[in-house]
Design a protein around this motif. Structure first.
Motif, PDB file in Angstrom:
ATOM      1  N   LEU A 180      -3.999   7.530  -2.251  1.00  0.00           N
ATOM      2  CA  LEU A 180      -3.830   6.008  -1.902  1.00  0.00           C
ATOM      3  C   LEU A 180      -3.683   5.081  -3.319  1.00  0.00           C
ATOM      4  O   LEU A 180      -4.384   5.545  -4.107  1.00  0.00           O
ATOM      5  CB  LEU A 180      -4.888   5.522  -1.023  1.00  0.00           C
ATOM      6  CG  LEU A 180      -5.168   6.132   0.439  1.00  0.00           C
ATOM      7  CD1 LEU A 180      -6.470   5.842   1.010  1.00  0.00           C
ATOM      8  CD2 LEU A 180      -3.780   5.869   1.318  1.00  0.00           C
ATOM      9  N   THR A 223       3.340  -5.436   4.810  1.00  0.00           N
ATOM     10  CA  THR A 223       2.651  -4.416   5.432  1.00  0.00           C
ATOM     11  C   THR A 223       3.952  -3.602   6.237  1.00  0.00           C
ATOM     12  O   THR A 223       5.152  -4.183   5.864  1.00  0.00           O
ATOM     13  CB  THR A 223       1.791  -4.764   6.491  1.00  0.00           C
ATOM     14  OG1 THR A 223       2.448  -5.937   7.230  1.00  0.00           O
ATOM     15  CG2 THR A 223       0.358  -5.165   5.795  1.00  0.00           C
ATOM     16  N   VAL A 270      -3.507  10.112   6.994  1.00  0.00           N
ATOM     17  CA  VAL A 270      -3.109   8.756   6.563  1.00  0.00           C
ATOM     18  C   VAL A 270      -1.896   8.466   6.888  1.00  0.00           C
ATOM     19  O   VAL A 270      -0.889   9.008   6.710  1.00  0.00           O
ATOM     20  CB  VAL A 270      -3.496   8.609   5.203  1.00  0.00           C
ATOM     21  CG1 VAL A 270      -3.054   6.985   4.616  1.00  0.00           C
ATOM     22  CG2 VAL A 270      -4.904   8.889   4.567  1.00  0.00           C
ATOM     23  N   LEU A 312      -5.764  -1.120   5.625  1.00  0.00           N
ATOM     24  CA  LEU A 312      -6.361  -1.102   4.266  1.00  0.00           C
ATOM     25  C   LEU A 312      -5.905  -2.087   3.307  1.00  0.00           C
ATOM     26  O   LEU A 312      -6.668  -2.753   2.565  1.00  0.00           O
ATOM     27  CB  LEU A 312      -6.101   0.137   3.380  1.00  0.00           C
ATOM     28  CG  LEU A 312      -6.812   0.663   2.229  1.00  0.00           C
ATOM     29  CD1 LEU A 312      -8.287   1.220   2.495  1.00  0.00           C
ATOM     30  CD2 LEU A 312      -6.171   2.210   1.740  1.00  0.00           C
ATOM     31  N   LEU A 313      -4.719  -2.426   3.303  1.00  0.00           N
ATOM     32  CA  LEU A 313      -4.182  -3.665   2.615  1.00  0.00           C
ATOM     33  C   LEU A 313      -4.610  -5.038   3.132  1.00  0.00           C
ATOM     34  O   LEU A 313      -4.832  -5.930   2.181  1.00  0.00           O
ATOM     35  CB  LEU A 313      -2.686  -3.576   2.396  1.00  0.00           C
ATOM     36  CG  LEU A 313      -1.759  -4.684   1.811  1.00  0.00           C
ATOM     37  CD1 LEU A 313      -2.271  -4.342   0.255  1.00  0.00           C
ATOM     38  CD2 LEU A 313      -0.486  -4.472   2.011  1.00  0.00           C
ATOM     39  N   GLU A 344     -12.468   8.739   3.445  1.00  0.00           N
ATOM     40  CA  GLU A 344     -10.951   8.730   3.494  1.00  0.00           C
ATOM     41  C   GLU A 344     -10.661   9.697   4.597  1.00  0.00           C
ATOM     42  O   GLU A 344     -11.069  10.972   4.712  1.00  0.00           O
ATOM     43  CB  GLU A 344     -10.122   9.256   2.232  1.00  0.00           C
ATOM     44  CG  GLU A 344      -8.717   9.226   2.539  1.00  0.00           C
ATOM     45  CD  GLU A 344      -8.029   9.432   1.000  1.00  0.00           C
ATOM     46  OE1 GLU A 344      -7.212  10.181   1.061  1.00  0.00           O
ATOM     47  OE2 GLU A 344      -8.321   8.796   0.092  1.00  0.00           O
ATOM     48  N   ILE A 370       1.080   5.886  -0.052  1.00  0.00           N
ATOM     49  CA  ILE A 370       0.653   6.949   0.233  1.00  0.00           C
ATOM     50  C   ILE A 370       1.264   7.933  -0.576  1.00  0.00           C
ATOM     51  O   ILE A 370       2.476   7.989  -0.828  1.00  0.00           O
ATOM     52  CB  ILE A 370       0.776   7.244   1.811  1.00  0.00           C
ATOM     53  CG1 ILE A 370       0.193   6.280   2.678  1.00  0.00           C
ATOM     54  CG2 ILE A 370      -0.078   8.824   2.153  1.00  0.00           C
ATOM     55  CD1 ILE A 370       0.570   6.451   4.198  1.00  0.00           C
ATOM     56  N   ALA A 372       0.867  -1.129  -0.029  1.00  0.00           N
ATOM     57  CA  ALA A 372       0.103  -0.013   0.016  1.00  0.00           C
ATOM     58  C   ALA A 372       0.933   1.101   0.013  1.00  0.00           C
ATOM     59  O   ALA A 372       1.991   1.254   0.800  1.00  0.00           O
ATOM     60  CB  ALA A 372      -0.857  -0.042   1.322  1.00  0.00           C
ATOM     61  N   ASP A 423       0.728   4.718   8.235  1.00  0.00           N
ATOM     62  CA  ASP A 423       1.195   3.452   8.066  1.00  0.00           C
ATOM     63  C   ASP A 423       0.403   2.424   8.647  1.00  0.00           C
ATOM     64  O   ASP A 423      -0.275   1.362   7.851  1.00  0.00           O
ATOM     65  CB  ASP A 423       2.681   2.804   8.623  1.00  0.00           C
ATOM     66  CG  ASP A 423       3.974   3.713   7.757  1.00  0.00           C
ATOM     67  OD1 ASP A 423       3.495   4.023   6.656  1.00  0.00           O
ATOM     68  OD2 ASP A 423       5.142   3.451   8.175  1.00  0.00           O
ATOM     69  N   TYR A 447      -2.741   2.763   9.257  1.00  0.00           N
ATOM     70  CA  TYR A 447      -4.306   3.018   8.410  1.00  0.00           C
ATOM     71  C   TYR A 447      -3.991   2.300   6.792  1.00  0.00           C
ATOM     72  O   TYR A 447      -4.571   1.498   6.565  1.00  0.00           O
ATOM     73  CB  TYR A 447      -4.562   4.391   8.019  1.00  0.00           C
ATOM     74  CG  TYR A 447      -5.871   4.437   7.316  1.00  0.00           C
ATOM     75  CD1 TYR A 447      -7.051   4.447   7.977  1.00  0.00           C
ATOM     76  CD2 TYR A 447      -5.697   4.688   5.669  1.00  0.00           C
ATOM     77  CE1 TYR A 447      -8.304   4.472   7.106  1.00  0.00           C
ATOM     78  CE2 TYR A 447      -6.892   4.775   5.269  1.00  0.00           C
ATOM     79  CZ  TYR A 447      -8.135   4.693   5.850  1.00  0.00           C
ATOM     80  OH  TYR A 447      -9.075   4.733   5.320  1.00  0.00           O
ATOM     81  N   THR A 448      -2.733   2.251   6.268  1.00  0.00           N
ATOM     82  CA  THR A 448      -2.554   1.756   5.095  1.00  0.00           C
ATOM     83  C   THR A 448      -2.445   0.360   5.154  1.00  0.00           C
ATOM     84  O   THR A 448      -2.873  -0.621   4.185  1.00  0.00           O
ATOM     85  CB  THR A 448      -1.352   2.465   4.224  1.00  0.00           C
ATOM     86  OG1 THR A 448      -0.234   2.367   4.919  1.00  0.00           O
ATOM     87  CG2 THR A 448      -1.677   3.371   3.711  1.00  0.00           C
ATOM     88  N   ASP A 449      -1.747  -0.215   6.306  1.00  0.00           N
ATOM     89  CA  ASP A 449      -1.647  -1.724   6.725  1.00  0.00           C
ATOM     90  C   ASP A 449      -3.033  -2.121   6.768  1.00  0.00           C
ATOM     91  O   ASP A 449      -3.344  -3.352   6.136  1.00  0.00           O
ATOM     92  CB  ASP A 449      -0.908  -1.913   7.885  1.00  0.00           C
ATOM     93  CG  ASP A 449       0.643  -1.692   7.911  1.00  0.00           C
ATOM     94  OD1 ASP A 449       1.156  -1.513   6.648  1.00  0.00           O
ATOM     95  OD2 ASP A 449       1.324  -1.542   8.824  1.00  0.00           O
TER      96      ASP A 449
END
Length: 159
Positions: free
Chosen positions: A66, A150, A98, A106-107, A94, A59, A57, A100, A102-104
């Motif tokens: 994203l 991640t 944002v 999301l992934l 969203e 940013i 993922a 790490d 959050y993106t983890d």
């Protein structure tokens, strides 16, 4: 959110019943095919190809902020072939910030969902790149199990 992100001219409309994630298309970020130095006694028809299918993922500071990245690599005694595809995404809600974590999340939530169509795009483009070059690299048609990369994977490597 940034003003240009919410402009009606570009911001996608989420219709009722649609999922909370909207893919915005697929982009080839990088494609590499390279001959390797093979041992003279290697029979390419019997050489096993090593395959890795990894998703990340990302940013960015620009809109859309994203994206998912899919990285497909194949290697055998004769060749290396790799491609990175990018899937920009927009979320229905969203958050302003944002990170790490959050993106983890999301992934973990959407990575396997996006894996099959991202792999298909990556594999098709990799096959096109390999066409006619004489290197024997088989790109499987079925989607392999994806490895979700991640931020805690990076922590494990550095410890």
């Amino acid at each position: 959110m940034a003003d240009h992100f919410t402009e009606a001219s570009w911001y996608p409309e989420f219709k009722p019943g649609w999922p909370d994630i909207l893919p915005l298309g697929l982009i080839v970020g990088r494609l590499q095919i390279q001959q390797r130095d093979a041992a003279p006694d290697v029979d390419p028809s019997e050489d096993e190809t090593e395959l890795d299918w990894v998703m990340h993922a990302a940013i960015t500071s620009e809109s859309p902020r994203l994206a998912f990245l899919g990285e497909l690599t194949l290697r055998n005694a004769l060749a290396f072939a790799g491609i990175v595809v990018i899937l920009p995404i927009v979320l229905r809600e969203e958050p302003e910030t944002v990170d790490d974590e959050y993106t983890d999340d999301l992934l973990r939530q959407y990575g396997e969902w996006a894996s099959s169509f991202m792999y298909d795009y990556a594999a098709s483009n990799l096959r096109a790149g390999l066409a006619g070059n004489g290197l024997i690299v088989e790109v499987p048609f079925g989607t392999p199990q994806v490895s979700l990369h991640t931020s805690d994977v990076d922590d494990d490597v550095t410890d």
